[in-house]
Design a protein around this motif. Structure first.
Motif, PDB file in Angstrom:
ATOM      1  N   TYR A 286       1.604   3.614  11.903  1.00 48.58           N
ATOM      2  CA  TYR A 286       2.185   4.122  10.659  1.00 48.58           C
ATOM      3  C   TYR A 286       1.916   3.127   9.540  1.00 48.58           C
ATOM      4  O   TYR A 286       2.302   1.964   9.626  1.00 48.58           O
ATOM      5  CB  TYR A 286       3.694   4.325  10.863  1.00 48.58           C
ATOM      6  CG  TYR A 286       4.467   4.712   9.617  1.00 48.58           C
ATOM      7  CD1 TYR A 286       3.981   5.663   8.715  1.00 48.58           C
ATOM      8  CD2 TYR A 286       5.711   4.143   9.354  1.00 48.58           C
ATOM      9  CE1 TYR A 286       4.711   6.028   7.597  1.00 48.58           C
ATOM     10  CE2 TYR A 286       6.451   4.503   8.239  1.00 48.58           C
ATOM     11  CZ  TYR A 286       5.951   5.439   7.364  1.00 48.58           C
ATOM     12  OH  TYR A 286       6.675   5.787   6.248  1.00 48.58           O
ATOM     13  N   PHE A 287       1.200   3.607   8.518  1.00 49.52           N
ATOM     14  CA  PHE A 287       0.939   2.801   7.326  1.00 49.52           C
ATOM     15  C   PHE A 287       1.782   3.345   6.168  1.00 49.52           C
ATOM     16  O   PHE A 287       1.407   4.337   5.542  1.00 49.52           O
ATOM     17  CB  PHE A 287      -0.543   2.868   6.926  1.00 49.52           C
ATOM     18  CG  PHE A 287      -1.467   2.103   7.815  1.00 49.52           C
ATOM     19  CD1 PHE A 287      -1.664   0.740   7.638  1.00 49.52           C
ATOM     20  CD2 PHE A 287      -2.141   2.751   8.840  1.00 49.52           C
ATOM     21  CE1 PHE A 287      -2.521   0.026   8.460  1.00 49.52           C
ATOM     22  CE2 PHE A 287      -2.997   2.054   9.669  1.00 49.52           C
ATOM     23  CZ  PHE A 287      -3.178   0.686   9.483  1.00 49.52           C
ATOM     24  N   PRO A 288       2.928   2.738   5.871  1.00 55.37           N
ATOM     25  CA  PRO A 288       3.696   3.165   4.702  1.00 55.37           C
ATOM     26  C   PRO A 288       3.027   2.679   3.426  1.00 55.37           C
ATOM     27  O   PRO A 288       2.041   1.939   3.465  1.00 55.37           O
ATOM     28  CB  PRO A 288       5.053   2.492   4.913  1.00 55.37           C
ATOM     29  CG  PRO A 288       4.730   1.259   5.694  1.00 55.37           C
ATOM     30  CD  PRO A 288       3.563   1.614   6.571  1.00 55.37           C
ATOM     31  N   GLY A 289       3.570   3.098   2.290  1.00 57.37           N
ATOM     32  CA  GLY A 289       3.029   2.650   1.018  1.00 57.37           C
ATOM     33  C   GLY A 289       3.480   1.239   0.686  1.00 57.37           C
ATOM     34  O   GLY A 289       4.084   0.540   1.492  1.00 57.37           O
ATOM     35  N   GLY A 290       3.166   0.831  -0.523  1.00 58.13           N
ATOM     36  CA  GLY A 290       3.515  -0.511  -0.968  1.00 58.13           C
ATOM     37  C   GLY A 290       2.644  -0.925  -2.135  1.00 58.13           C
ATOM     38  O   GLY A 290       2.376  -0.135  -3.045  1.00 58.13           O
ATOM     39  N   TYR A 291       2.163  -2.174  -2.082  1.00 59.89           N
ATOM     40  CA  TYR A 291       1.353  -2.721  -3.169  1.00 59.89           C
ATOM     41  C   TYR A 291       0.012  -3.256  -2.671  1.00 59.89           C
ATOM     42  O   TYR A 291      -0.337  -4.401  -2.936  1.00 59.89           O
ATOM     43  CB  TYR A 291       2.098  -3.864  -3.848  1.00 59.89           C
ATOM     44  CG  TYR A 291       3.381  -3.468  -4.528  1.00 59.89           C
ATOM     45  CD1 TYR A 291       3.402  -2.445  -5.472  1.00 59.89           C
ATOM     46  CD2 TYR A 291       4.563  -4.129  -4.243  1.00 59.89           C
ATOM     47  CE1 TYR A 291       4.570  -2.088  -6.107  1.00 59.89           C
ATOM     48  CE2 TYR A 291       5.752  -3.787  -4.876  1.00 59.89           C
ATOM     49  CZ  TYR A 291       5.747  -2.770  -5.809  1.00 59.89           C
ATOM     50  OH  TYR A 291       6.903  -2.416  -6.430  1.00 59.89           O
ATOM     51  N   PRO A 292      -0.776  -2.458  -1.937  1.00 60.64           N
ATOM     52  CA  PRO A 292      -2.062  -2.987  -1.477  1.00 60.64           C
ATOM     53  C   PRO A 292      -2.979  -3.361  -2.640  1.00 60.64           C
ATOM     54  O   PRO A 292      -3.837  -4.236  -2.502  1.00 60.64           O
ATOM     55  CB  PRO A 292      -2.648  -1.842  -0.650  1.00 60.64           C
ATOM     56  CG  PRO A 292      -1.981  -0.616  -1.181  1.00 60.64           C
ATOM     57  CD  PRO A 292      -0.589  -1.058  -1.534  1.00 60.64           C
ATOM     58  N   GLU A 293      -2.788  -2.707  -3.809  1.00 59.91           N
ATOM     59  CA  GLU A 293      -3.626  -3.014  -4.968  1.00 59.91           C
ATOM     60  C   GLU A 293      -3.408  -4.437  -5.468  1.00 59.91           C
ATOM     61  O   GLU A 293      -4.249  -4.970  -6.206  1.00 59.91           O
ATOM     62  CB  GLU A 293      -3.371  -2.005  -6.087  1.00 59.91           C
ATOM     63  CG  GLU A 293      -2.001  -2.094  -6.744  1.00 59.91           C
ATOM     64  CD  GLU A 293      -0.943  -1.262  -6.056  1.00 59.91           C
ATOM     65  OE1 GLU A 293       0.109  -1.007  -6.672  1.00 59.91           O
ATOM     66  OE2 GLU A 293      -1.169  -0.859  -4.893  1.00 59.91           O
ATOM     67  N   CYS A 294      -2.290  -5.044  -5.090  1.00 59.14           N
ATOM     68  CA  CYS A 294      -2.029  -6.442  -5.474  1.00 59.14           C
ATOM     69  C   CYS A 294      -2.650  -7.433  -4.493  1.00 59.14           C
ATOM     70  O   CYS A 294      -2.629  -8.640  -4.747  1.00 59.14           O
ATOM     71  CB  CYS A 294      -0.516  -6.690  -5.566  1.00 59.14           C
ATOM     72  SG  CYS A 294       0.323  -5.728  -6.836  1.00 59.14           S
ATOM     73  N   TYR A 295      -3.154  -6.921  -3.379  1.00 58.90           N
ATOM     74  CA  TYR A 295      -3.688  -7.806  -2.325  1.00 58.90           C
ATOM     75  C   TYR A 295      -5.062  -7.316  -1.864  1.00 58.90           C
ATOM     76  O   TYR A 295      -5.402  -7.402  -0.680  1.00 58.90           O
ATOM     77  CB  TYR A 295      -2.714  -7.854  -1.146  1.00 58.90           C
ATOM     78  CG  TYR A 295      -1.335  -8.321  -1.552  1.00 58.90           C
ATOM     79  CD1 TYR A 295      -1.041  -9.682  -1.640  1.00 58.90           C
ATOM     80  CD2 TYR A 295      -0.339  -7.408  -1.891  1.00 58.90           C
ATOM     81  CE1 TYR A 295       0.220 -10.119  -2.036  1.00 58.90           C
ATOM     82  CE2 TYR A 295       0.921  -7.839  -2.298  1.00 58.90           C
ATOM     83  CZ  TYR A 295       1.188  -9.183  -2.367  1.00 58.90           C
ATOM     84  OH  TYR A 295       2.435  -9.619  -2.767  1.00 58.90           O
ATOM     85  N   THR A 296      -5.861  -6.816  -2.793  1.00 58.25           N
ATOM     86  CA  THR A 296      -7.162  -6.257  -2.430  1.00 58.25           C
ATOM     87  C   THR A 296      -8.078  -7.293  -1.796  1.00 58.25           C
ATOM     88  O   THR A 296      -8.764  -7.001  -0.817  1.00 58.25           O
ATOM     89  CB  THR A 296      -7.844  -5.663  -3.680  1.00 58.25           C
ATOM     90  OG1 THR A 296      -7.782  -6.616  -4.753  1.00 58.25           O
ATOM     91  CG2 THR A 296      -7.171  -4.374  -4.118  1.00 58.25           C
ATOM     92  N   GLN A 297      -8.107  -8.500  -2.347  1.00 59.09           N
ATOM     93  CA  GLN A 297      -8.990  -9.532  -1.804  1.00 59.09           C
ATOM     94  C   GLN A 297      -8.590  -9.904  -0.381  1.00 59.09           C
ATOM     95  O   GLN A 297      -9.450 -10.021   0.510  1.00 59.09           O
ATOM     96  CB  GLN A 297      -8.962 -10.774  -2.693  1.00 59.09           C
ATOM     97  CG  GLN A 297      -9.923 -11.872  -2.223  1.00 59.09           C
ATOM     98  CD  GLN A 297     -10.005 -13.037  -3.195  1.00 59.09           C
ATOM     99  OE1 GLN A 297      -9.443 -12.988  -4.282  1.00 59.09           O
ATOM    100  NE2 GLN A 297     -10.720 -14.081  -2.813  1.00 59.09           N
TER     101      GLN A 297
END
Length: 444
Positions: A286-297
């Protein structure tokens, strides 16, 4: 046995509900009470502030996504374990998806809890009387037990407000002055969870102030009620069914009830797509949402984890991915500066944070064999998804069809929608669909 239960509401958004809620939670903690916070609606951020304030994460209560009996049992089960239950409302008291449907007012009636009204009195004195009178009498089934006035800096100002309360017949419970350094930031996507702890001192200062200007003992007295006794059903779990849940800085938007449902289904283990090197042995991920755009690198550079997840997906592994989780499973992610970062690649599409535009709203998803509900809130957009298989039809709370897609690849289900599957039956239906319908997915 009695407990104090109340819901914090206001005439409009930005009246100070969150500020008052956090100050009260910390003040009650300082006085030695155990308190369980709740949040009306699908909000993920305010419950995290609740944990900073009192040590317990706020639990979402949502009349659109949750069946009424499920909502009541969730509330009472947790409320019975503590001295005080404090629900933070959403928007204005009567603001719902359709008129007052799903509003703070409806929640207060369904749970039979009194309302503590928060009014921003910065630019009003005795004229608050007709406002209070209107809210008190608009729906006689509501119990507005008392009022806390926000942004009141003098005793003379508060005196006018007290007199208004006396004439209307609502208890004035005190006031909160405007304190510049105690402003709560706007809660939106992009607010780093790592930085929330810096508000601990601010919440403490607000609690100290409220201890001087709020009649806390009176508030607890007028909101007392008998605890509701529940029949607890024995939970059945298959310990051999292994469930992995992504949880770290980038993935942390999950409903308490969803995780609880997963735990009732099998053995739950948390892992970090940022820090761990491979996916745990899993029957479901299960992959919930969050802030992956803040940790792209960080996510892009962890190629071992990316390869592990893709290999799992291509070999029949079951995955449910929501919003940020869906973005992570795409081919790549473009940040606000225009930099493109490689992601897992289960799906061939790219998600982009450039030219951000907000999309939000409740969603009802009709699959061909069942219906599930959820909520959508994101600023990014998906590109190059024309040839990705999609399933289901998505509707708004007003029964209007919306173009949000539900992507499916083998036994991987992904969407911008945060699904609500807090009842085990809903989760089992979702998994049954994955196991039996992946071949029959159709293209839109």
């Amino acid at each position: 046995m009695k407990t104090s239960s109340f819901i914090i509401a206001a005439p409009t958004s930005n009246s100070g509900k969150t500020t008052v809620t956090l100050g009260l939670l910390r003040l009650l903690k300082n006085k030695g009470y155990t308190t369980q916070p709740f949040k009306s609606g699908p909000d993920y951020i305010d419950p995290k502030f609740h944990k900073i304030a009192c040590g317990k994460t706020g639990i979402n209560l949502d009349l659109f996504m949750m069946r009424e009996e499920h909502l009541k049992s969730t509330y009472h089960e947790l409320a019975n374990k503590v001295d005080i239950s404090c629900i933070e409302g959403v928007m204005g008291l009567f603001d719902g998806a359709r008129k007052s449907e799903g509003s703070t007012a409806e929640l207060a009636k369904k749970l039979d809890v009194p309302i503590i009204f928060v009014v921003d009195a910065k630019s009003v004195a005795y004229s608050v009387a007709p406002l209070l009178y209107g809210f008190k009498n608009f729906d006689p089934d509501l119990n507005i037990a008392g009022v806390i006035f926000n942004r009141v800096n003098t005793k003379s100002h508060y005196k006018f407000l007290e007199e208004a309360c006396d004439d209307v017949g609502i208890k004035a419970l005190g006031h909160v002055p405007f304190i510049e350094e105690c402003k709560i930031p706007s809660r939106h996507l992009g607010l780093s969870i790592d930085n929330l702890s810096k508000y601990d001192q601010m919440i403490g200062k607000m609690a100290d102030q409220m201890n001087e200007t709020i009649a806390i003992d009176q508030l607890l007295s007028i909101t007392q009620k008998e605890k509701t006794i529940l029949e607890i059903e024995e939970e059945m779990s298959n310990s051999d069914f292994k469930i992995s849940v992504a949880q770290d800085e980038g993935f942390n938007f999950s409903y308490y009830q969803n995780i609880d449902a997963l735990k009732q289904l099998g053995t739950v283990k948390f892992f970090s797509p940022i820090h761990d090197q491979e996916l745990p042995d899993s029957d479901l991920v299960y992959f919930p949402g969050g802030y992956p755009e803040c940790y792209t690198q960080e996510l892009s550079s962890n190629t071992n984890m990316r390869d592990s997840i893709k290999n799992y997906a291509e070999n029949g592994g079951q995955i449910i991915a929501e919003c940020g989780g869906m973005m992570y499973l795409g081919k790549s992610m473009i940040d606000q500066k225009g930099n493109e970062w490689s992601m897992v690649g289960v799906f061939p599409f790219t998600s982009s944070m450039k030219k951000m535009k907000l999309t939000l709203g409740y969603r009802k998803i009709d699959m061909h064999d069942f219906t599930i509900k959820g909520h959508e809130f994101h600023y990014s957009k998906v590109h190059d998804d024309e040839n990705v298989e999609t399933i289901g039809t998505v509707w708004s709370a007003r029964e209007q069809e919306v173009p949000t897609k539900i992507y499916q690849h083998n036994t991987v289900l992904a969407s911008y929608i945060h699904f609500y599957f807090g009842e085990v039956g809903d989760l089992q239906q979702l998994l049954h669909h994955l196991q039996n319908n992946h071949v029959s997915s159709v293209k839109r």
